[in-house]
Design a protein around this motif. Structure first.
Motif, short mmCIF file in Angstrom:
data_model
loop_
_atom_site.label_atom_id
_atom_site.label_comp_id
_atom_site.label_asym_id
_atom_site.label_seq_id
_atom_site.Cartn_x
_atom_site.Cartn_y
_atom_site.Cartn_z
N PHE A 161 8.22 41.83 -17.57
CA PHE A 161 9.40 42.77 -16.66
C PHE A 161 9.35 41.77 -15.49
O PHE A 161 8.64 41.93 -14.46
CB PHE A 161 8.12 43.88 -16.23
N SER A 162 10.48 41.90 -15.01
CA SER A 162 10.65 42.10 -13.48
C SER A 162 11.20 43.33 -12.65
O SER A 162 10.62 43.38 -11.90
CB SER A 162 12.00 41.69 -12.79
N GLU A 163 10.98 43.95 -13.99
CA GLU A 163 11.15 45.33 -13.20
C GLU A 163 9.59 45.68 -13.66
O GLU A 163 9.25 47.15 -13.61
CB GLU A 163 11.89 46.40 -13.30
N TRP A 164 8.33 44.31 -12.42
CA TRP A 164 7.06 45.15 -13.09
C TRP A 164 6.48 46.64 -12.58
O TRP A 164 7.12 46.97 -12.20
CB TRP A 164 6.34 44.37 -12.57
N TYR A 207 11.60 52.90 -15.23
CA TYR A 207 12.62 51.82 -16.22
C TYR A 207 11.70 51.28 -17.41
O TYR A 207 12.05 51.24 -18.38
CB TYR A 207 12.83 51.29 -15.35
N ILE A 208 9.89 51.38 -17.62
CA ILE A 208 9.78 50.51 -19.02
C ILE A 208 10.20 51.97 -20.11
O ILE A 208 10.35 51.11 -20.88
CB ILE A 208 8.15 50.71 -18.20
N PRO A 209 10.28 53.40 -19.66
CA PRO A 209 10.03 53.86 -20.28
C PRO A 209 11.98 53.44 -21.30
O PRO A 209 11.94 54.05 -22.62
CB PRO A 209 10.61 55.73 -20.31
N ILE A 210 12.90 53.02 -20.44
CA ILE A 210 14.33 53.04 -20.94
C ILE A 210 14.06 51.50 -21.65
O ILE A 210 14.72 51.91 -22.83
CB ILE A 210 15.02 52.80 -19.67
N ASP A 211 13.27 50.98 -21.27
CA ASP A 211 13.04 49.40 -21.84
C ASP A 211 13.03 50.02 -23.21
O ASP A 211 13.07 48.85 -24.47
CB ASP A 211 12.85 48.05 -21.45
N MET A 212 11.44 50.61 -23.77
CA MET A 212 11.01 51.56 -25.32
C MET A 212 11.55 51.97 -25.92
O MET A 212 12.12 52.20 -26.90
CB MET A 212 9.99 52.22 -24.16
N ILE A 213 13.36 52.46 -25.22
CA ILE A 213 14.04 53.20 -25.88
C ILE A 213 14.27 51.99 -26.53
O ILE A 213 14.53 51.67 -27.60
CB ILE A 213 15.53 54.14 -25.41
N ALA A 214 15.22 50.97 -26.40
CA ALA A 214 15.62 49.73 -26.79
C ALA A 214 14.68 48.70 -27.72
O ALA A 214 14.53 48.89 -28.80
CB ALA A 214 16.02 48.98 -25.82
N PHE A 215 13.54 49.22 -27.37
CA PHE A 215 11.95 48.10 -27.82
C PHE A 215 12.32 48.73 -29.12
O PHE A 215 11.80 48.85 -30.80
CB PHE A 215 10.53 48.21 -27.63
N PHE A 216 11.54 50.14 -29.44
CA PHE A 216 11.78 51.64 -30.55
C PHE A 216 12.93 51.61 -31.42
O PHE A 216 12.83 51.28 -32.74
CB PHE A 216 11.32 52.77 -29.75
N ALA A 217 13.84 51.09 -31.01
CA ALA A 217 15.55 50.90 -31.73
C ALA A 217 15.35 49.73 -32.60
O ALA A 217 15.98 50.10 -33.49
CB ALA A 217 16.65 51.20 -31.48
N VAL A 218 15.24 49.01 -32.00
CA VAL A 218 15.40 47.29 -32.54
C VAL A 218 14.79 47.28 -33.54
O VAL A 218 13.90 46.62 -34.90
CB VAL A 218 15.42 46.62 -31.46
N TYR A 219 12.98 48.46 -33.51
CA TYR A 219 11.66 47.65 -34.34
C TYR A 219 12.16 48.54 -35.70
O TYR A 219 11.44 47.95 -36.97
CB TYR A 219 10.23 47.94 -33.79
N ASP A 220 12.12 49.75 -35.15
CA ASP A 220 12.01 50.41 -36.44
C ASP A 220 13.83 50.35 -36.86
O ASP A 220 14.24 50.76 -38.73
CB ASP A 220 13.35 52.24 -36.21
N TYR A 221 14.63 50.06 -37.02
CA TYR A 221 16.16 49.69 -37.21
C TYR A 221 17.76 48.70 -37.52
O TYR A 221 18.03 48.25 -38.22
CB TYR A 221 17.06 50.89 -36.70
N ALA A 222 16.61 47.51 -36.63
CA ALA A 222 17.13 46.04 -36.55
C ALA A 222 17.16 45.62 -38.12
O ALA A 222 15.82 45.91 -38.51
CB ALA A 222 16.60 45.41 -35.58
#
Length: 376
Positions: A157-160, A165-180
């Motif tokens: 993370f640049s925003e270490w 903001y880590i929970p915001i990134d995790m919105i995408a991590f979970f969405a991609v993992y579950d639905y891509a």
């Protein structure tokens, strides 16, 4: 699983009034009239392309995938949702003039994720702002997401360590993992989740994440029981704090993802008197070196000479947590403005007008400020 069921009910009743609360209510099929009101309010934000509309859209797309084919909401609502998705602006090269912010680490990933999932849902439809079909949007998004993950898995993370903001990134991590649909992208999302939870556990003290941070706010520093990392730790390990933060908590509860690290429970609530000392690097080419030391009684972390004597932004560069009371914490900064209730970045509390030089040795952090008269 008992904690997850409890959390889902808690969020459905007490969660922040955003899309994830409606997601929890829909999963439980409880108070659906109220859930629809929340969705409608969020649709106003997405349709108007307000700042952070992308955060809401990512959750909405996950809801569509999970519940569109179930007789829960009216066709009118689903049709309105589809119209808004097809009119959304997924990047700054698409038609439009609005206040959405595209370029930070978390926003970029969320926009790419929304573009990918929207394209998957509506492959034959033409999106109004890009004049491209959903199938074309998929190919653009796949390239962008792949590049993002390649960079992230190499640099972190640049925003270490940002509890904001880590929970915001995790919105995408979970969405991609579950639905891509793309397996390589899904695998990269899993790697990103594993890496992120590794960071959270090693940087938590009795369930509370209390470290230096690449981007923070007054509320992140002062309202520590309310940060979402504490909630994630409670869901996974039973230590931390339940709170109203829901952006990553709901996806964690409903996802098939499982965090498999046998050492994690001992790390997130470290009870030994032996000093656990560790060093990591994050950011572009390891631009920030992070030092931490924790025992059962305290945790101290600092960034090693990060941009020393240069102007700062929203970084918190030294932080200590004492005992098990999350309010017993210490952070030292050079205020970026004079007003304790101002809104600048850096502010009086969050960030530094000028960075200090910092060196940490075990459980001692040495700081040296060199501030000219114009910044006093």
């Amino acid at each position: 699983h008992e904690r997850k069921d409890l959390v889902l009910k808690f969020i459905a009743e007490h969660g922040e009034l955003i899309m994830q609360k409606a997601f929890a209510m829909t999963e439980l099929e409880e108070n659906l009239d109220e859930a629809e009101k929340i969705i409608r309010r969020e649709l106003v934000k997405i349709k108007g392309k307000y700042d952070c509309a992308d955060f809401s859209l990512a959750a909405l797309l996950s809801m569509w995938i999970e519940y569109r084919d179930k007789s829960i909401y009216s066709e009118e609502l689903w049709n309105d949702i589809k119209d808004i998705i097809l009119d959304f602006r997924f990047w700054c090269d698409e038609l439009g003039n609005d206040v959405m912010w595209f370029f930070s680490e978390n926003h970029a990933l969320i926009f790419y994720t929304c573009q990918l999932l929207s394209g998957q849902l509506f492959k034959e439809d033409r999106f109004k702002r890009s004049c491209k079909t959903g199938a074309e949007q998929i190919e653009i998004a796949k390239e962008r997401i792949s590049d993002w993950f390649d960079y992230f898995l190499e640099n972190g993370f640049s925003e270490w360590n940002s509890t904001t903001y880590i929970p915001i990134d995790m919105i995408a991590f979970f969405a991609v993992y579950d639905y891509a649909d793309d397996e390589e992208i899904k695998e990269n999302a899993k790697k990103a989740l594993d890496y992120t939870f590794d960071l959270l556990t090693i940087n938590s003290h009795h369930g509370q994440m209390a470290t230096t941070s690449g981007r923070t706010y007054d509320k992140s520093l002062k309202r520590v029981r309310g940060n979402e990392v504490a909630f994630l730790n409670w869901i996974l390990f039973g230590v931390g704090y339940m709170n109203q933060s829901t952006r990553a908590s709901v996806p964690l509860i409903l996802s098939d993802y499982e965090y498999a690290n046998e050492k994690a429970p001992d790390l997130v609530s470290y009870t030994s008197q032996e000093k656990l000392i560790y060093q990591t690097t994050q950011g572009n080419d390891g631009e920030v070196t992070l030092n931490s030391c924790k025992t059962n009684d305290y945790m101290l972390s600092s960034s090693n000479d990060y941009k020393k004597y240069q102007p700062g932004y929203q970084e918190n560069v030294v932080h200590a947590l004492i005992g098990r009371n999350p309010e017993a914490q210490i952070f030292i900064n050079h205020p970026g403005e004079n007003s304790p209730i101002g809104f600048q970045r850096p502010s009086y509390w969050a960030g530094n007008g000028v960075f200090p030089s910092i060196k940490q040795y075990k459980n001692i952090a040495f700081m040296h400020f060199d501030v000219d008269e114009g910044h006093l």
